[in-house]
Design an enzyme around this catalytic site. Structure first.
Site, PDB file in Angstrom:
ATOM      1  N   LYS A 124      32.368  45.704  37.641  1.00 48.76           N
ATOM      2  CA  LYS A 124      31.665  44.647  38.376  1.00 48.76           C
ATOM      3  C   LYS A 124      32.538  44.125  39.512  1.00 48.76           C
ATOM      4  O   LYS A 124      32.050  43.438  40.403  1.00 48.76           O
ATOM      5  CB  LYS A 124      31.246  43.510  37.450  1.00 48.76           C
ATOM      6  CG  LYS A 124      30.122  43.861  36.501  1.00 48.76           C
ATOM      7  CD  LYS A 124      29.542  42.644  35.814  1.00 48.76           C
ATOM      8  CE  LYS A 124      30.549  41.880  34.997  1.00 48.76           C
ATOM      9  NZ  LYS A 124      31.116  42.670  33.871  1.00 48.76           N
ATOM     10  N   TYR A 157      35.410  38.007  37.752  1.00 49.66           N
ATOM     11  CA  TYR A 157      36.578  38.879  37.714  1.00 49.66           C
ATOM     12  C   TYR A 157      37.599  38.462  38.775  1.00 49.66           C
ATOM     13  O   TYR A 157      38.810  38.482  38.532  1.00 49.66           O
ATOM     14  CB  TYR A 157      36.180  40.332  37.935  1.00 49.66           C
ATOM     15  CG  TYR A 157      35.543  41.019  36.758  1.00 49.66           C
ATOM     16  CD1 TYR A 157      35.485  40.430  35.507  1.00 49.66           C
ATOM     17  CD2 TYR A 157      34.987  42.287  36.897  1.00 49.66           C
ATOM     18  CE1 TYR A 157      34.900  41.076  34.431  1.00 49.66           C
ATOM     19  CE2 TYR A 157      34.410  42.948  35.826  1.00 49.66           C
ATOM     20  CZ  TYR A 157      34.362  42.336  34.596  1.00 49.66           C
ATOM     21  OH  TYR A 157      33.789  42.980  33.530  1.00 49.66           O
TER      22      TYR A 157
END
Length: 366
Positions: A124, A157
């Site tokens: 991702k 992230y």
């Protein structure tokens, strides 16, 4: 598994703190570290005692007092962060998951023991949040490479990485970021567990005498893909943490082969001795299918004396649907770690079949 990695540093005296030790990544990493002679602590909210030699620690990463008390006598040289918490929005994902990393590293900072921090994220990083390419209409160029710039989108992230970078600048430790594709490995109650999800689905298909139906997109069915065996990820994490040449780098990590689902899906069906149906023009979400199978699984579990009757503890269909429903083929480039000496390889078919065999032997599937 084939590995001819370059020599690593002496591991004697290394003390690991594996954060998320009950998950796919964390549990496999803890086992590998123990095999190599490390002292290993496993931190989680609800520790298990199923890994021999692991020193379990119960703590809430969102509660600094809980962390301070749990870690009062722990002086880790290496921190391996392998967990995250799913929330209702990406903004909330950012707020919560950055705090998990920040709180832990802040509590450890005064101890002055941490030499290295490894953070496990995923693809991702390149694809954006789960719904990003659906809402923006933009698709990343594949194979995915570590040097590709961050997307101009909210992404937890990135927030987790930034917490590691900030703490490293403050405390002087080295770091690595590891970006696996779909993780294949055994654990129960994990939020993202395609291998076990497909094994449970196939077992239900066999019990009911119905075909094993492809739930995803045409692009995923026909396109090139790769996945990451949890043991390969563990190997790369340890290799990078103990090789100074690999420090302060982000690494993609997959099995090292590529495949097409239109090739692998029939082989999975064959392993379970069931019929299959491939892509036929429409996406057929697995979550919709499995939502109607809870009672059937409970019956299967009782009949075969399986250890888990709750389908929702085994299957994460929402995540499998997101992976297999992508509107593009997804595979990674691993040149960065290969050039530095990481050569571990795993045949993806073996990853799935070995997992299925383990699940059967452990009475998780019939």
């Amino acid at each position: 598994m084939n590995s001819k990695n370059s020599p690593i540093q002496e591991t004697t005296g290394n003390i690991a703190l594996v954060v998320g030790a009950t998950g796919i990544a964390g549990s496999n990493l803890a086992e590998k570290l123990l095999e190599k002679g490390w002292i290993v602590y496993g931190l989680s909210r609800n520790p298990k005692n199923d890994i021999k030699g692991l020193k379990p620690i119960a703590a809430d990463l969102l509660n600094n007092e809980s962390l301070e008390n749990a870690l009062i006598d722990v002086l880790p040289t290496h921190v391996f962060f392998t967990t995250w918490m799913r929330n209702d929005s990406e903004e909330e994902n950012i707020r919560i998951n950055s705090a998990l990393v920040r709180n832990l590293l802040n509590v450890l900072s005064p101890k002055k023991s941490v030499q290295h921090v490894s953070l496990v994220t995923g693809l991702k990083h390149y694809l954006g949040p789960f719904d990003a390419y659906a809402t923006t209409g933009t698709l990343p160029e594949t194979p995915l490479r570590e040097e590709q710039p961050r997307l101009n989108l909210p992404n937890f992230y990135y927030a987790q990485e930034d917490e590691v970078y900030e703490a490293a600048a403050r405390d002087g430790f080295s770091w690595n970021i590891h970006r696996p594709h779909t993780l294949i490995g055994k654990t129960i109650g994990n939020a993202m567990n395609m291998g076990t999800t497909l094994a449970v689905y196939a077992s239900i298909c066999k019990s009911e005498g119905i075909p094993f139906i492809w739930p995803g997109s045409e692009a995923q069915w026909n396109g090139v893909s790769d996945v990451t065996d949890a043991k390969v990820l563990a190997d790369q994490i340890i290799w990078a943490a103990t090789n100074p040449e690999a420090h302060n780098e982000a690494f993609n990590v997959t099995n090292g082969d590529v495949f097409r689902w239109k090739w692998l899906w029939p082989k999975i069906a064959e392993w379970f001795q069931i019929e299959f149906e491939g892509y036929n023009g429409t996406i057929k979400p697995l979550e919709t299918e499995l939502n109607t199978k809870e009672a059937i699984w409970k019956t299967i579990a009782k009949e075969h004396q399986l250890i888990e009757e709750d389908l929702n503890q085994l299957a994460s269909a929402w995540h499998t649907d997101l992976d297999l429903g992508r509107p593009l083929e997804v595979m990674t480039d691993m040149s960065r770690s290969r050039k530095l000496g990481f050569t571990t390889y795993k045949d993806t078919k073996d990853s799935f079949f070995e997992l299925f065999g383990q699940l059967r032997n452990d009475k998780i599937i019939p």
